[in-house]
Design a protein around this motif. Sequence first.
Motif, mmCIF file in Angstrom:
data_model
loop_
_atom_site.group_PDB
_atom_site.id
_atom_site.type_symbol
_atom_site.label_atom_id
_atom_site.label_comp_id
_atom_site.label_asym_id
_atom_site.label_seq_id
_atom_site.Cartn_x
_atom_site.Cartn_y
_atom_site.Cartn_z
ATOM 1 N N ASP A 34 6.708 -105.937 3.014
ATOM 2 C CA ASP A 34 5.577 -106.499 2.261
ATOM 3 C C ASP A 34 5.938 -107.835 1.623
ATOM 4 O O ASP A 34 5.535 -108.152 0.523
ATOM 5 N N ASP A 36 8.623 -108.980 0.363
ATOM 6 C CA ASP A 36 9.429 -108.926 -0.852
ATOM 7 C C ASP A 36 10.582 -109.917 -0.718
ATOM 8 O O ASP A 36 10.965 -110.284 0.383
ATOM 9 N N ARG A 61 2.555 -99.264 -3.755
ATOM 10 C CA ARG A 61 1.810 -100.234 -4.570
ATOM 11 C C ARG A 61 0.525 -99.647 -5.160
ATOM 12 O O ARG A 61 -0.045 -100.213 -6.071
#
Length: 126
Positions: A34, A36, A61
Amino acid sequence: MARPQATVTLIAPDDILPLPPSKTKAGGGGGGGDRDKLQAPKGKLPKFAMQQIVPPMVVVRNDNPKLTAEPTVVVPPEIRLAMNNLPTLGDPMSHVASGPPSNGTGSGGGIGSGNGGGVGSGEGPG
């Protein structure tokens, strides 16, 4: 009425020409993340399924989803992998043994540095 006859042609192994090596590297599986800043930590794969509804995640999330489903990766049933006994979800091929939770630097959901909702550095949901 006459029965149809079956014809069988035998081929000796010496008659089969070897295939040339592929110009591209064979691969498969999938990848995800995602976006990160941290790489995904080492961990176990989620449950295998033929169809993915929810990609695997180390960091969830949305704590209160309207619909829930178990995270999976797409793996055909004839594939057998040695399962590891790591306690948490993650990328089994990661070089990061432990650290802060992260879904990885990839994109499209999932865990790792790839793209597509799977686990690892490849592309796709596997």
